[in-house]
Design a protein around this motif. Structure first.
Motif, mmCIF file in Angstrom:
data_model
loop_
_atom_site.group_PDB
_atom_site.id
_atom_site.type_symbol
_atom_site.label_atom_id
_atom_site.label_comp_id
_atom_site.label_asym_id
_atom_site.label_seq_id
_atom_site.Cartn_x
_atom_site.Cartn_y
_atom_site.Cartn_z
ATOM 1 N N PHE A 150 6.682 58.774 -14.582
ATOM 2 C CA PHE A 150 5.843 58.967 -14.365
ATOM 3 C C PHE A 150 4.236 59.245 -14.248
ATOM 4 C CE2 PHE A 150 9.302 62.609 -15.175
ATOM 5 C CZ PHE A 150 9.819 62.537 -14.082
ATOM 6 N N GLU A 151 3.915 59.566 -15.470
ATOM 7 C CA GLU A 151 2.599 58.838 -15.351
ATOM 8 C C GLU A 151 1.613 57.511 -13.929
ATOM 9 O OE1 GLU A 151 1.357 57.767 -19.790
ATOM 10 O OE2 GLU A 151 1.358 59.626 -20.631
ATOM 11 N N ALA A 152 2.689 56.521 -14.138
ATOM 12 C CA ALA A 152 2.069 55.515 -13.001
ATOM 13 C C ALA A 152 2.243 55.904 -11.290
ATOM 14 C CB ALA A 152 3.083 54.396 -12.979
ATOM 15 N N MET A 153 2.683 57.772 -10.900
ATOM 16 C CA MET A 153 2.180 57.956 -9.586
ATOM 17 C C MET A 153 0.895 58.352 -9.514
ATOM 18 S SD MET A 153 6.258 60.226 -9.840
ATOM 19 C CE MET A 153 7.841 59.512 -10.094
ATOM 20 N N GLU A 154 0.515 57.878 -8.560
ATOM 21 C CA GLU A 154 -0.542 58.472 -8.313
ATOM 22 C C GLU A 154 -0.618 59.812 -7.961
ATOM 23 O OE1 GLU A 154 -3.968 55.797 -4.993
ATOM 24 O OE2 GLU A 154 -2.064 55.314 -5.747
ATOM 25 N N GLY A 155 -1.983 60.109 -8.240
ATOM 26 C CA GLY A 155 -1.891 61.265 -7.885
ATOM 27 C C GLY A 155 -1.441 62.929 -8.402
ATOM 28 N N LEU A 156 -0.604 62.305 -9.685
ATOM 29 C CA LEU A 156 -0.413 63.423 -10.085
ATOM 30 C C LEU A 156 -0.680 63.254 -11.955
ATOM 31 C CD1 LEU A 156 2.757 64.916 -10.580
ATOM 32 C CD2 LEU A 156 3.820 62.806 -11.725
ATOM 33 N N ASP A 157 -0.766 64.740 -11.951
ATOM 34 C CA ASP A 157 -1.610 65.180 -13.781
ATOM 35 C C ASP A 157 -0.374 65.038 -14.274
ATOM 36 O OD1 ASP A 157 -3.027 65.591 -15.477
ATOM 37 O OD2 ASP A 157 -3.286 67.752 -14.340
ATOM 38 N N CYS A 158 -0.025 64.552 -14.956
ATOM 39 C CA CYS A 158 0.958 64.798 -16.530
ATOM 40 C C CYS A 158 0.338 65.539 -17.520
ATOM 41 C CB CYS A 158 1.547 63.422 -16.177
ATOM 42 S SG CYS A 158 2.525 62.275 -15.288
ATOM 43 N N ILE A 159 0.891 66.304 -17.930
ATOM 44 C CA ILE A 159 0.547 67.343 -19.011
ATOM 45 C C ILE A 159 1.760 67.077 -19.900
ATOM 46 C CG2 ILE A 159 -0.051 69.707 -20.249
ATOM 47 C CD1 ILE A 159 -1.595 69.912 -17.496
#
Length: 221
Positions: A150-159
């Motif tokens: 998930f953290e490597a997905m470009e454009g996705l903000d992970c909280i």
């Protein structure tokens, strides 16, 4: 009528979550976010069905499930943990209400993130993740499912937030009104919610209090 499919491969995702790649029946279709009823195709278990979400993309040659096993009782997921390539599952048709309806915030409690996996993978493959946020709550950091992906997905903000780990650098808060006010600026967007029943009910209520449109909140009914 359920179809028997063989497990092709298994691999660990976390200490209690595994990925299962299985045969895909000819003509089988589903939408990212949907699930199916699965039973173990072995004596004593064929009538014990449980819902699990597809986590591979619909155009893949095989099906994939990312499943958390609960070892505190001798249930389906506990028994599934010991199954390997060559063993069989009983697969039903696809169903589910969590399908993509536009950019927004995905809110997950624990294994409730699984319906979002295929949706986010599809958006990532299409280069359409900008403007999307994943908020996921787990007990500890080691429980976070597919964190690196998930953290490597470009454009996705992970909280990420953890509720039972002292000293973690991650947020320690519950996904309540204060948490959402702090992390979400716009409540006039789509919200996708999945997790334990109480978490879903509480989050839906809180989102509505904060101005979210009831029609803009998607959850598994």
């Amino acid at each position: 009528m359920p179809t028997s499919v063989k497990i092709l491969h298994t691999e660990p995702v976390t200490h209690d979550v595994r990925r299962y790649r299985v045969e895909k029946p000819d003509g089988f279709e589903f939408e990212p976010g949907q699930a199916t009823e699965i039973a173990l195709d072995k004596d004593g278990w064929r009538d014990e069905t449980r819902p699990f979400t597809f986590t591979a993309l619909p155009d893949a040659d095989t099906l994939e499930f990312t499943i958390k096993s609960y070892h505190d009782h001798d249930g389906v997921t506990h028994e599934l943990w010991s199954m390997q390539a060559g063993d069989a599952l009983l697969l039903d048709e696809a169903w589910g209400t969590i399908t993509y309806k536009g950019p927004g915030v995905f809110i997950a409690g624990g294994a409730g993130v699984t319906p979002f996996i295929a949706i986010l993978r599809k958006l990532a493959a299409d280069g359409k993740l900008n403007g999307h946020t994943l908020i996921a709550s787990h007990k500890t950091e080691k429980d976070i499912i597919l964190r690196e992906e998930f953290e490597a997905m470009e454009g996705l903000d992970c909280i990420w937030t953890v509720t039972d780990q002292d000293g973690s650098p991650l947020d320690r808060g519950k996904i309540d009104k204060g948490f959402l006010q702090h992390h979400v600026r716009d409540f006039d967007q789509q919200f996708y919610v999945c997790g334990p029943d109480k978490m879903i009910d509480d989050t839906k209520s809180t989102l509505k209090d904060l101005g979210a449109d009831a029609d803009g909140i998607t959850f598994e009914e």
